[in-house]
Design an enzyme around this catalytic site. Structure first.
Site, PDB file in Angstrom:
ATOM      1  N   HIS A  17      70.492  39.318 -23.602  1.00  0.00           N
ATOM      2  CA  HIS A  17      70.973  39.110 -24.971  1.00  0.00           C
ATOM      3  C   HIS A  17      71.631  40.381 -25.499  1.00  0.00           C
ATOM      4  O   HIS A  17      72.692  40.331 -26.120  1.00  0.00           O
ATOM      5  CB  HIS A  17      69.815  38.746 -25.922  1.00  0.00           C
ATOM      6  N   LYS A  41      60.253  23.390 -32.872  1.00  0.00           N
ATOM      7  CA  LYS A  41      60.142  24.104 -31.604  1.00  0.00           C
ATOM      8  C   LYS A  41      59.011  25.122 -31.672  1.00  0.00           C
ATOM      9  O   LYS A  41      58.910  25.889 -32.620  1.00  0.00           O
ATOM     10  CB  LYS A  41      61.465  24.810 -31.293  1.00  0.00           C
ATOM     11  N   ARG A  90      74.826  32.791 -18.448  1.00  0.00           N
ATOM     12  CA  ARG A  90      74.323  33.453 -17.250  1.00  0.00           C
ATOM     13  C   ARG A  90      74.924  32.852 -15.991  1.00  0.00           C
ATOM     14  O   ARG A  90      74.981  33.500 -14.969  1.00  0.00           O
ATOM     15  CB  ARG A  90      72.797  33.330 -17.186  1.00  0.00           C
ATOM     16  N   SER A 128      64.370  34.414 -21.709  1.00  0.00           N
ATOM     17  CA  SER A 128      63.144  34.695 -22.459  1.00  0.00           C
ATOM     18  C   SER A 128      61.940  34.090 -21.749  1.00  0.00           C
ATOM     19  O   SER A 128      60.884  34.722 -21.661  1.00  0.00           O
ATOM     20  CB  SER A 128      63.261  34.141 -23.884  1.00  0.00           C
TER      21      SER A 128
END
Length: 165
Positions: A17, A41, A90, A128
């Site tokens: 990030h 979430k 990514r 993450s």
């Protein structure tokens, strides 16, 4: 002045990030990193903790600020006068998802452009979730996140990890 928004859950912020933030800080007058809060979430860190960790990590970039929203990113972009939405990618899997998200955002706010920025190659596998998994296994995560993030994760994940470097 061109304002760009880089939004995500950042639970927690990773070196990948931050690679995107560094690139964006060179490209735009102002970059707003937005912790997107989705009440449905489940996250490990609170929005306040995530923002504090990001603020510490981007402190050397005077043109980067941090905020949060529970609303749509396109609505926040309009409120603050942003014209660009940034998305980190990514690899191919990210690109597919991010393209679909960009198309939805374009339908909602055609005045906004979406720009994909890849993280540095050696960070392509850092997420993450993977960061949390590695730390839980007792692996060294110093190459994948700032020290404050590793410390916060150790504190939060398991008491047995608190004594590990």
């Amino acid at each position: 002045m061109t304002i760009a928004i880089y939004a995500g859950s950042f639970d927690p912020v990773t070196a990948g990030h931050l690679s995107v933030v560094r690139q964006a800080a060179r490209l735009f007058s102002h970059v707003v990193v937005v912790v997107a809060v989705n009440p449905k979430k489940s996250t490990l860190l609170t929005a306040e903790e995530r923002m504090a960790l990001i603020r510490e990590a981007v402190a050397r970039h005077p043109n980067v600020s941090v905020t949060f929203t529970e609303g749509l990113i396109v609505e926040l972009a309009r409120e603050i006068g942003a014209s660009v939405l940034l998305r980190g990618v990514r690899g191919a899997t990210d690109a597919q998802f991010e393209t679909e998200l960009a198309q939805m955002n374009r339908a909602l706010a055609p005045e906004l452009s979406t720009l994909f920025l890849p993280a540095e190659a050696h960070l392509a596998e850092v997420s993450s979730s993977a960061l949390k998994e590695r730390l839980t296994r007792g692996e060294d995560v110093s190459a994948y996140c700032p020290p404050a993030v590793a410390a916060k994760l150790r504190e939060r994940l398991t008491p047995s990890l608190r004594s590990h470097p």
